[in-house]
Design a protein around this motif. Sequence first.
Motif, PDB file in Angstrom:
ATOM      1  N   ALA A 243       0.830  -1.212   0.000  1.00 51.34           N
ATOM      2  CA  ALA A 243       0.000   0.000   0.000  1.00 51.34           C
ATOM      3  C   ALA A 243       0.860   1.257   0.000  1.00 51.34           C
ATOM      4  O   ALA A 243       0.673   2.154  -0.831  1.00 51.34           O
ATOM      5  N   ARG A 244       1.787   1.346   0.953  1.00 51.57           N
ATOM      6  CA  ARG A 244       2.734   2.466   1.058  1.00 51.57           C
ATOM      7  C   ARG A 244       2.057   3.824   1.076  1.00 51.57           C
ATOM      8  O   ARG A 244       2.610   4.829   0.642  1.00 51.57           O
ATOM      9  N   LEU A 245       0.824   3.857   1.529  1.00 56.01           N
ATOM     10  CA  LEU A 245       0.053   5.092   1.496  1.00 56.01           C
ATOM     11  C   LEU A 245      -0.996   5.033   2.601  1.00 56.01           C
ATOM     12  O   LEU A 245      -1.715   4.045   2.726  1.00 56.01           O
ATOM     13  N   ARG A 246      -1.105   6.079   3.386  1.00 54.51           N
ATOM     14  CA  ARG A 246      -2.071   6.091   4.478  1.00 54.51           C
ATOM     15  C   ARG A 246      -3.500   5.925   3.972  1.00 54.51           C
ATOM     16  O   ARG A 246      -4.327   5.290   4.617  1.00 54.51           O
ATOM     17  N   GLU A 247      -3.815   6.547   2.842  1.00 53.74           N
ATOM     18  CA  GLU A 247      -5.185   6.507   2.319  1.00 53.74           C
ATOM     19  C   GLU A 247      -5.632   5.099   1.960  1.00 53.74           C
ATOM     20  O   GLU A 247      -6.837   4.847   1.830  1.00 53.74           O
ATOM     21  N   LEU A 248      -4.690   4.182   1.786  1.00 52.29           N
ATOM     22  CA  LEU A 248      -5.029   2.798   1.482  1.00 52.29           C
ATOM     23  C   LEU A 248      -4.814   1.890   2.694  1.00 52.29           C
ATOM     24  O   LEU A 248      -5.664   1.059   3.023  1.00 52.29           O
ATOM     25  N   ALA A 249      -3.673   2.045   3.365  1.00 50.89           N
ATOM     26  CA  ALA A 249      -3.346   1.149   4.474  1.00 50.89           C
ATOM     27  C   ALA A 249      -4.261   1.366   5.677  1.00 50.89           C
ATOM     28  O   ALA A 249      -4.709   0.398   6.306  1.00 50.89           O
ATOM     29  N   ASP A 250      -4.554   2.613   6.007  1.00 51.32           N
ATOM     30  CA  ASP A 250      -5.327   2.876   7.220  1.00 51.32           C
ATOM     31  C   ASP A 250      -6.769   2.372   7.132  1.00 51.32           C
ATOM     32  O   ASP A 250      -7.269   1.763   8.092  1.00 51.32           O
ATOM     33  N   PRO A 251      -7.492   2.589   6.020  1.00 54.04           N
ATOM     34  CA  PRO A 251      -8.837   2.003   5.939  1.00 54.04           C
ATOM     35  C   PRO A 251      -8.822   0.475   5.983  1.00 54.04           C
ATOM     36  O   PRO A 251      -9.742  -0.139   6.532  1.00 54.04           O
ATOM     37  N   LEU A 252      -7.783  -0.127   5.409  1.00 55.57           N
ATOM     38  CA  LEU A 252      -7.680  -1.583   5.492  1.00 55.57           C
ATOM     39  C   LEU A 252      -7.545  -2.024   6.945  1.00 55.57           C
ATOM     40  O   LEU A 252      -8.185  -2.986   7.382  1.00 55.57           O
ATOM     41  N   ALA A 253      -6.719  -1.319   7.700  1.00 55.99           N
ATOM     42  CA  ALA A 253      -6.504  -1.689   9.095  1.00 55.99           C
ATOM     43  C   ALA A 253      -7.728  -1.414   9.954  1.00 55.99           C
ATOM     44  O   ALA A 253      -8.196  -2.286  10.702  1.00 55.99           O
ATOM     45  N   VAL A 254      -8.264  -0.191   9.857  1.00 59.25           N
ATOM     46  CA  VAL A 254      -9.330   0.246  10.758  1.00 59.25           C
ATOM     47  C   VAL A 254     -10.687  -0.337  10.387  1.00 59.25           C
ATOM     48  O   VAL A 254     -11.452  -0.757  11.252  1.00 59.25           O
ATOM     49  N   ASP A 255     -10.987  -0.380   9.084  1.00 55.54           N
ATOM     50  CA  ASP A 255     -12.339  -0.738   8.632  1.00 55.54           C
ATOM     51  C   ASP A 255     -12.463  -2.152   8.082  1.00 55.54           C
ATOM     52  O   ASP A 255     -13.571  -2.585   7.764  1.00 55.54           O
ATOM     53  N   VAL A 256     -11.342  -2.853   7.934  1.00 56.75           N
ATOM     54  CA  VAL A 256     -11.404  -4.238   7.456  1.00 56.75           C
ATOM     55  C   VAL A 256     -10.792  -5.185   8.491  1.00 56.75           C
ATOM     56  O   VAL A 256     -11.478  -6.053   9.029  1.00 56.75           O
ATOM     57  N   VAL A 257      -9.508  -5.011   8.788  1.00 58.09           N
ATOM     58  CA  VAL A 257      -8.834  -5.949   9.690  1.00 58.09           C
ATOM     59  C   VAL A 257      -9.469  -5.941  11.086  1.00 58.09           C
ATOM     60  O   VAL A 257      -9.796  -6.991  11.643  1.00 58.09           O
ATOM     61  N   GLY A 258      -9.645  -4.749  11.660  1.00 59.60           N
ATOM     62  CA  GLY A 258     -10.198  -4.671  13.007  1.00 59.60           C
ATOM     63  C   GLY A 258     -11.581  -5.283  13.135  1.00 59.60           C
ATOM     64  O   GLY A 258     -11.801  -6.175  13.971  1.00 59.60           O
ATOM     65  N   PRO A 259     -12.560  -4.846  12.337  1.00 63.72           N
ATOM     66  CA  PRO A 259     -13.900  -5.440  12.422  1.00 63.72           C
ATOM     67  C   PRO A 259     -13.923  -6.919  12.067  1.00 63.72           C
ATOM     68  O   PRO A 259     -14.715  -7.675  12.621  1.00 63.72           O
ATOM     69  N   LEU A 260     -13.074  -7.335  11.123  1.00 67.25           N
ATOM     70  CA  LEU A 260     -13.005  -8.754  10.758  1.00 67.25           C
ATOM     71  C   LEU A 260     -12.654  -9.589  11.989  1.00 67.25           C
ATOM     72  O   LEU A 260     -13.327 -10.568  12.317  1.00 67.25           O
TER      73      LEU A 260
END
Length: 222
Positions: A106-123
Motif C-alpha cells: 500500500a505504502r500510502l495512508r489513504e489505502l493502508a489505514d482504511p484496510l486496518a481500521v475498517d477491514v482488519v479490526g472489524p473482521l
Amino acid sequence: MSEAGDFIDAALQRESSWQRAEEAQARFGPELGSYGASVGAVRGAVRDALRRYRHLGRDGITALSSELWAVPVFERRLAAVVLLQSRLAELDNSDLTRIEGFLRTARLRELADPLAVDVVGPLIAGLDGLSRSRAEAVLERWLQDPDPWLRRSALLAPLRGLRAGGGDWEGFARQAKGTLAHGPGTAADTAVGTQDGGGGLVREAVHRVLADVGKNRPGLRL
C-alpha cells in the motif's frame, strides 16, 4: 480481467478528472497511477458492481479484490478496500494473508489505514474461538515485522472497537508500548514517515488511537 473487474475499472475511468489525476500523481509519486476519480465515485462503482454481480460469494469477492489491487492505480486499490469493507461478514481469518499482501504494497495512508481500521479490526472482532486466536496471532506477528506499515496496521486495527467504548485497551497499551520501545526497523520507520510528510508511521498510529479514543474516553492513558 473478470467481467466485474472490467465493470468497476470502466466506471472509474468514466469518472476521471485530469486535474485530480495530476494532483494525485504529484502526491503519490511515479509508482502509483491515478484516474482522478473521486472517493464517492469509487464507492459508487463498487456498490453498482455488487448489485450487478450478486452471485459473487466469498471466493469471488476476495479474487476480485486481488484483481483490482494488482494494477497500481490508486482508485482501483481503493475500490479493493471498499469491496472488502462492503462484504466483511463473508471474510475470515484466512483472508488476513491476502490483506497482509495489500498492506505491504500500500505504502500510502489513504489505502493502508482504511484496510486496518475498517477491514482488519472489524473482521477480527467478528471472529471467535480458534479463528479469533489465529487472527490475533497474525496481529502479534505484524507487530514484530520490520515493515512499519504492518506494525502501524496492527496498532490501528482495534481503533473502531476502542472508539465505540469496547475493545481491549490494556492489550492495546501493552502492544503500543512494546512496539515503540522495542519494535524493529525504527530507522526505516522514520525514513518512510519523513518521505511521505509525517513522523514515524508507528508512533503516528499510536497518537491517532490516543486522540480518537480520548474524545469519548478521556480517562484512558498508556
